[in-house]
Design a protein around this motif. Structure first.
Motif, PDB file in Angstrom:
ATOM      1  N   GLY A  23      -3.523 -13.604   2.474  1.00  0.00           N
ATOM      2  CA  GLY A  23      -4.430 -12.925   1.749  1.00  0.00           C
ATOM      3  C   GLY A  23      -3.938 -11.546   1.646  1.00  0.00           C
ATOM      4  O   GLY A  23      -3.884 -11.215   0.231  1.00  0.00           O
ATOM      5  N   PHE A  24      -3.064 -10.780   2.017  1.00  0.00           N
ATOM      6  CA  PHE A  24      -1.873  -9.784   1.735  1.00  0.00           C
ATOM      7  C   PHE A  24      -1.088 -10.458   1.183  1.00  0.00           C
ATOM      8  O   PHE A  24      -1.100  -9.618  -0.461  1.00  0.00           O
ATOM      9  CB  PHE A  24      -1.292  -9.047   3.539  1.00  0.00           C
ATOM     10  CG  PHE A  24      -1.902  -8.555   3.923  1.00  0.00           C
ATOM     11  CD1 PHE A  24      -2.389  -6.938   3.461  1.00  0.00           C
ATOM     12  CD2 PHE A  24      -2.337  -8.714   5.199  1.00  0.00           C
ATOM     13  CE1 PHE A  24      -2.969  -5.927   4.157  1.00  0.00           C
ATOM     14  CE2 PHE A  24      -1.940  -8.118   6.066  1.00  0.00           C
ATOM     15  CZ  PHE A  24      -2.997  -6.799   5.680  1.00  0.00           C
ATOM     16  N   VAL A  25      -0.377 -11.374   0.832  1.00  0.00           N
ATOM     17  CA  VAL A  25      -0.242 -11.909  -0.516  1.00  0.00           C
ATOM     18  C   VAL A  25      -0.579 -12.295  -1.550  1.00  0.00           C
ATOM     19  O   VAL A  25       0.026 -11.775  -2.613  1.00  0.00           O
ATOM     20  CB  VAL A  25       1.079 -12.760  -0.232  1.00  0.00           C
ATOM     21  CG1 VAL A  25       1.712 -13.729  -1.141  1.00  0.00           C
ATOM     22  CG2 VAL A  25       2.027 -12.651   1.550  1.00  0.00           C
ATOM     23  N   GLY A  26      -1.355 -13.131  -1.288  1.00  0.00           N
ATOM     24  CA  GLY A  26      -2.473 -13.333  -2.544  1.00  0.00           C
ATOM     25  C   GLY A  26      -2.957 -11.942  -3.003  1.00  0.00           C
ATOM     26  O   GLY A  26      -3.062 -11.749  -4.502  1.00  0.00           O
ATOM     27  N   SER A  27      -3.752 -11.131  -2.128  1.00  0.00           N
ATOM     28  CA  SER A  27      -3.605  -9.716  -3.094  1.00  0.00           C
ATOM     29  C   SER A  27      -3.241  -8.435  -3.137  1.00  0.00           C
ATOM     30  O   SER A  27      -2.966  -8.502  -4.891  1.00  0.00           O
ATOM     31  CB  SER A  27      -4.211  -8.905  -2.591  1.00  0.00           C
ATOM     32  OG  SER A  27      -3.783  -7.964  -0.713  1.00  0.00           O
ATOM     33  N   TRP A  28      -1.808  -8.628  -2.973  1.00  0.00           N
ATOM     34  CA  TRP A  28      -0.874  -8.531  -4.098  1.00  0.00           C
ATOM     35  C   TRP A  28      -0.145  -8.717  -4.859  1.00  0.00           C
ATOM     36  O   TRP A  28       0.202  -7.805  -5.605  1.00  0.00           O
ATOM     37  CB  TRP A  28       1.096  -7.928  -2.882  1.00  0.00           C
ATOM     38  CG  TRP A  28       1.814  -7.225  -3.435  1.00  0.00           C
ATOM     39  CD1 TRP A  28       2.104  -5.697  -2.867  1.00  0.00           C
ATOM     40  CD2 TRP A  28       3.405  -7.516  -4.003  1.00  0.00           C
ATOM     41  NE1 TRP A  28       2.410  -5.180  -3.685  1.00  0.00           N
ATOM     42  CE2 TRP A  28       3.806  -6.083  -4.047  1.00  0.00           C
ATOM     43  CE3 TRP A  28       3.813  -8.716  -4.478  1.00  0.00           C
ATOM     44  CZ2 TRP A  28       5.167  -6.644  -4.856  1.00  0.00           C
ATOM     45  CZ3 TRP A  28       4.783  -8.885  -5.545  1.00  0.00           C
ATOM     46  CH2 TRP A  28       4.989  -7.189  -5.640  1.00  0.00           C
ATOM     47  N   ALA A  34      -2.263  -8.343 -12.389  1.00  0.00           N
ATOM     48  CA  ALA A  34      -3.360  -6.542 -12.779  1.00  0.00           C
ATOM     49  C   ALA A  34      -2.512  -5.770 -13.990  1.00  0.00           C
ATOM     50  O   ALA A  34      -3.151  -5.435 -14.706  1.00  0.00           O
ATOM     51  CB  ALA A  34      -4.265  -6.898 -11.748  1.00  0.00           C
ATOM     52  N   ALA A  35      -1.788  -5.079 -12.352  1.00  0.00           N
ATOM     53  CA  ALA A  35      -0.865  -4.085 -13.916  1.00  0.00           C
ATOM     54  C   ALA A  35      -0.370  -5.037 -14.511  1.00  0.00           C
ATOM     55  O   ALA A  35      -0.206  -4.324 -15.717  1.00  0.00           O
ATOM     56  CB  ALA A  35      -0.177  -3.914 -11.985  1.00  0.00           C
ATOM     57  N   LEU A  36       0.158  -5.500 -14.686  1.00  0.00           N
ATOM     58  CA  LEU A  36       0.975  -5.847 -15.846  1.00  0.00           C
ATOM     59  C   LEU A  36       0.193  -6.004 -17.144  1.00  0.00           C
ATOM     60  O   LEU A  36       0.531  -5.987 -18.001  1.00  0.00           O
ATOM     61  CB  LEU A  36       1.940  -7.241 -15.857  1.00  0.00           C
ATOM     62  CG  LEU A  36       2.979  -7.015 -14.279  1.00  0.00           C
ATOM     63  CD1 LEU A  36       3.651  -9.113 -14.305  1.00  0.00           C
ATOM     64  CD2 LEU A  36       4.308  -6.572 -15.190  1.00  0.00           C
ATOM     65  N   MET A  37      -1.390  -6.880 -16.383  1.00  0.00           N
ATOM     66  CA  MET A  37      -1.785  -7.613 -17.911  1.00  0.00           C
ATOM     67  C   MET A  37      -2.099  -5.874 -18.503  1.00  0.00           C
ATOM     68  O   MET A  37      -2.543  -5.525 -19.544  1.00  0.00           O
ATOM     69  CB  MET A  37      -3.049  -8.743 -17.172  1.00  0.00           C
ATOM     70  CG  MET A  37      -2.515  -9.651 -17.286  1.00  0.00           C
ATOM     71  SD  MET A  37      -3.796 -10.528 -16.721  1.00  0.00           S
ATOM     72  CE  MET A  37      -4.876 -11.203 -17.795  1.00  0.00           C
ATOM     73  N   ARG A  44      -0.739   0.401 -10.158  1.00  0.00           N
ATOM     74  CA  ARG A  44       0.103   0.063  -9.659  1.00  0.00           C
ATOM     75  C   ARG A  44       0.252   0.642  -8.584  1.00  0.00           C
ATOM     76  O   ARG A  44       1.672   0.342  -7.512  1.00  0.00           O
ATOM     77  CB  ARG A  44       1.048   0.394 -10.273  1.00  0.00           C
ATOM     78  CG  ARG A  44       2.142  -0.373 -11.394  1.00  0.00           C
ATOM     79  CD  ARG A  44       2.999  -0.029 -12.399  1.00  0.00           C
ATOM     80  NE  ARG A  44       2.737   0.095 -13.930  1.00  0.00           N
ATOM     81  CZ  ARG A  44       2.727   1.036 -14.545  1.00  0.00           C
ATOM     82  NH1 ARG A  44       3.349   2.299 -14.068  1.00  0.00           N
ATOM     83  NH2 ARG A  44       1.787   1.673 -15.558  1.00  0.00           N
ATOM     84  N   MET A  45      -0.507   1.441  -8.200  1.00  0.00           N
ATOM     85  CA  MET A  45      -0.878   1.819  -6.967  1.00  0.00           C
ATOM     86  C   MET A  45      -0.880   1.097  -5.744  1.00  0.00           C
ATOM     87  O   MET A  45      -0.613   1.846  -4.943  1.00  0.00           O
ATOM     88  CB  MET A  45      -1.462   3.306  -7.412  1.00  0.00           C
ATOM     89  CG  MET A  45      -0.389   4.530  -7.942  1.00  0.00           C
ATOM     90  SD  MET A  45      -1.326   5.935  -8.802  1.00  0.00           S
ATOM     91  CE  MET A  45      -2.041   6.549  -6.828  1.00  0.00           C
ATOM     92  N   LEU A  46      -1.414   0.306  -5.800  1.00  0.00           N
ATOM     93  CA  LEU A  46      -1.957  -0.679  -4.862  1.00  0.00           C
ATOM     94  C   LEU A  46      -1.216  -1.504  -4.466  1.00  0.00           C
ATOM     95  O   LEU A  46      -0.609  -1.764  -3.286  1.00  0.00           O
ATOM     96  CB  LEU A  46      -3.394  -1.365  -5.923  1.00  0.00           C
ATOM     97  CG  LEU A  46      -4.470  -0.990  -5.666  1.00  0.00           C
ATOM     98  CD1 LEU A  46      -5.246  -1.930  -7.255  1.00  0.00           C
ATOM     99  CD2 LEU A  46      -4.712  -0.377  -4.597  1.00  0.00           C
ATOM    100  N   ALA A  51       1.566  -3.375   0.064  1.00  0.00           N
ATOM    101  CA  ALA A  51       2.672  -3.639   1.635  1.00  0.00           C
ATOM    102  C   ALA A  51       3.021  -2.827   2.461  1.00  0.00           C
ATOM    103  O   ALA A  51       3.212  -3.523   3.438  1.00  0.00           O
ATOM    104  CB  ALA A  51       4.075  -3.198   0.688  1.00  0.00           C
ATOM    105  N   THR A  52       2.124  -1.402   2.738  1.00  0.00           N
ATOM    106  CA  THR A  52       2.356  -0.861   4.170  1.00  0.00           C
ATOM    107  C   THR A  52       1.507  -0.978   5.149  1.00  0.00           C
ATOM    108  O   THR A  52       1.601  -1.427   5.470  1.00  0.00           O
ATOM    109  CB  THR A  52       2.695   0.493   2.986  1.00  0.00           C
ATOM    110  OG1 THR A  52       2.717   1.434   1.678  1.00  0.00           O
ATOM    111  CG2 THR A  52       1.536   1.407   3.944  1.00  0.00           C
ATOM    112  N   LEU A  53      -0.111  -1.085   4.451  1.00  0.00           N
ATOM    113  CA  LEU A  53      -0.745  -2.443   5.008  1.00  0.00           C
ATOM    114  C   LEU A  53      -0.422  -3.595   5.701  1.00  0.00           C
ATOM    115  O   LEU A  53      -0.452  -3.552   6.705  1.00  0.00           O
ATOM    116  CB  LEU A  53      -2.177  -2.605   4.548  1.00  0.00           C
ATOM    117  CG  LEU A  53      -2.909  -1.866   3.979  1.00  0.00           C
ATOM    118  CD1 LEU A  53      -4.272  -1.313   3.268  1.00  0.00           C
ATOM    119  CD2 LEU A  53      -3.027  -0.521   5.309  1.00  0.00           C
ATOM    120  N   PHE A  54       0.293  -3.990   5.527  1.00  0.00           N
ATOM    121  CA  PHE A  54       1.377  -5.925   5.663  1.00  0.00           C
ATOM    122  C   PHE A  54       1.978  -5.255   6.898  1.00  0.00           C
ATOM    123  O   PHE A  54       1.975  -5.338   8.137  1.00  0.00           O
ATOM    124  CB  PHE A  54       1.161  -6.573   4.367  1.00  0.00           C
ATOM    125  CG  PHE A  54       2.025  -7.886   4.920  1.00  0.00           C
ATOM    126  CD1 PHE A  54       1.127  -8.409   5.875  1.00  0.00           C
ATOM    127  CD2 PHE A  54       3.641  -7.460   4.909  1.00  0.00           C
ATOM    128  CE1 PHE A  54       2.423  -9.699   5.795  1.00  0.00           C
ATOM    129  CE2 PHE A  54       4.143  -8.810   5.816  1.00  0.00           C
ATOM    130  CZ  PHE A  54       3.626 -10.145   5.731  1.00  0.00           C
TER     131      PHE A  54
END
Length: 70
Positions: A23-28, A34-37, A44-46, A51-54
């Motif tokens: 779930g963490f990898v998928g959300s990242w 989404a940031a690239l599109m 991008r701040m997400l 990563a910190t939450l992971f």
């Protein structure tokens, strides 16, 4: 009553779950796409937040595992 008693394995439990890691990898990855599109700084701040939450999750799982192991 039977001669053989049931064997109870006493292994330390850990809250670690590969589903949570996936779930963490998928959300990242979703936030990265989404940031690239959208070229949005807010999205991008997400990325560092996820990563910190992971890292906090893996650290907490490790501490709980080591505490239960003793």
């Amino acid at each position: 009553m039977s001669d053989s008693d049931p064997i109870i394995e006493l292994e330390p439990k850990t809250p670690f779950s590969w589903r949570v890691v996936a779930g963490f990898v998928g959300s990242w990855l979703l936030a990265l796409v989404a940031a690239l599109m959208m070229k949005s700084a807010m999205v991008r701040m997400l990325l560092p937040l996820i990563a910190t939450l992971f890292v906090v999750y893996v650290g907490a799982c490790t501490l709980i595992y080591l505490k239960n192991r003793k």
